[in-house]
Design a protein around this motif. Structure first.
Motif: not given
Length: 438
Positions: A30-44, A278-288, A321-322
């Motif tokens: 849900m966090a991924v989904l909401f961040s995408l919506i905020i960045a794309t829809v409200y980003g405009r 974004a790529i580094i964040g995904a890698g850190l997500g695996i470590f987390v 977000a990225c």
């Protein structure tokens, strides 16, 4: 906030579906989904607001292909990234977790420093325009370099102090046989407050674990892969270990400052810093994920870090977000993140790496940030050296940072950005492989 609301609904009214919010996997999605919506829809809407207030980029004539086409493009778009990280985290994460609070502080703190830097640059441009002068961008136009460093150092001290002294920041040590918690402690380690012995059934075998506070990190590619920061000063005297917090906080502060500035320097092409982050964040997500799961941590023979799993929600928001920001920042960019976004992204990445005890891997998975930083240092140092020796400054690169060197060689900026993304993917995969190669 939604996490608490739906947890309350489940506990008091047993509403169907409310229990979903107990699962980190659901809240992360849900966090991924909401961040995408905020960045794309409200980003405009944010971009339109920036354009309305004439918050546009001023471009120096550096002789780079297509640079003048960027003139007037809205900057300070990092606000979009900050909102897309903070809002989903507030909605879906457990805000009582120390790691979540620390990452929110890091995001807002560095975002504010970057915002001030962008604001002062914009103010200087407007003053020049009102005076009828041609604006010439200078480093001194933004927030003073010393002020920026002080802000980064201040955050580093807060992060280092919290991670070292907070009783909520612990790792687990296995107790063998009749060992007690005190007997299993190593140099620089301390018993965590109210530390209890936990018995877990792993692969049919009951094993005992205890939470301890320890200033350790992971050494890549080494079988005995833990490094205790107390070793940095334990050679001074037997009691020197009690002062381990001093080198620890200094090192944490240096890492946060260096990676933050590295991301800032990398932000020079459309989509470059956002895609790499974004790529580094995904890698850190695996470590987390693996460090916060005691079964996987035991299988991979890495330290298990309690209370870490909720951090996945923050990481999910970061990645979303990225990626969402790239909707407008990919070539040709409709908005630039500015220092508002780049300083925050670098600090976030550094802080996450320190929290999961993988800071020694930063030179690998942040290799693009590192080489961009190093290219500037080499260029400046060699120019000064040759000017002093020969009376004329010479350059190693056609232009620094490194991405501008390739622009000067005729590569299109979109190709440079994508290739740097690919290199980052390879570096992140190499970092993840270190979990097994020891």
């Amino acid at each position: 906030m939604l996490y608490y609301f739906f947890t309350w609904l489940h506990e008091h009214y047993d509403i169907s579906g409310a229990r979903l919010f107990e699962y980190n996997s659901f809240r992360t999605a849900m966090a991924v989904l909401f961040s995408l919506i905020i960045a794309t829809v409200y980003g405009r809407r944010v971009i339109n607001l920036l354009r309305k207030n004439q918050i546009g980029e001023t471009v120096r004539d550096l002789g780079l292909q297509g640079e003048q086409q960027k003139k007037g493009t809205p900057t300070m778009g990092g606000i979009i990234i900050l909102l897309a990280i903070v809002v989903p985290t507030l909605l879906f994460a457990d805000l009582e977790k120390t790691y979540i609070r620390l990452m929110l502080l890091c995001t807002v703190w560095l975002g504010f420093i970057g915002f001030l830097d962008d604001y002062f640059k914009l103010k200087a441009r407007k003053q020049a325009k009102e005076a009828g002068e041609a604006y010439k961008k200078k480093d001194s136009d933004g927030l003073a370099g010393v002020s920026k460093i002080i802000g980064q150092v201040g955050l580093g001290i807060i992060i280092g102090t919290t991670l070292y002294f907070s009783n909520n920041v612990v790792v687990e040590r296995e107790l063998i046989g009749r060992q007690t918690i005190d007997s299993t402690l190593m140099a620089g380690e301390r018993r965590a407050k109210d530390s209890n012995i936990v018995v877990r059934n792993i692969n049919g075998v009951k094993r005992r674990f205890a939470e301890v506070k320890t200033p350790i990190t992971t050494i890549p590619f080494v079988k005995s892969h833990e490094f205790n920061y107390s070793k940095l000063i334990s050679w001074i005297s037997p009691d020197a270990g009690k002062f381990t917090w001093i080198p620890y906080i200094i090192i944490v502060t240096f890492i946060v400052t260096a990676v933050s500035n590295g991301a800032n320097i990398t932000d020079g092409l459309d989509g470059l810093a956002g895609g790499v982050s974004a790529i580094i964040g995904a890698g850190l997500g695996i470590f987390v994920f693996v460090s916060g799961n005691y079964v996987l941590a035991d299988y991979l023979n890495i330290m298990y870090i309690p209370n870490l799993s909720d951090l996945l929600i923050f990481v999910g928001a970061l990645v979303g977000a990225c990626i969402g920001f790239l909707w407008y920042n990919a070539y040709p960019a409709q908005v630039f993140m500015g220092d508002t976004g780049s300083l925050a992204l670098g600090g976030i990445i550094a802080s996450l790496a320190i929290i999961v005890r993988k800071e020694l891997l930063i030179p690998i998975f942040c290799g693009v940030f590192l080489i961009e930083n190093v290219s500037v240092v080499i260029q400046v140092a060699y120019f000064k050296y040759t000017k002093k020796k020969y009376g004329e400054g010479r350059r190693v690169f056609l232009m620094s940072p490194l991405h501008h060197h390739y622009q000067k060689k005729g590569f299109h900026e979109n190709k440079i950005a994508v290739r740097f993304w690919i290199i980052t993917v390879l570096l992140v995969v190499a970092s993840i492989i270190t979990l097994k190669i020891r």
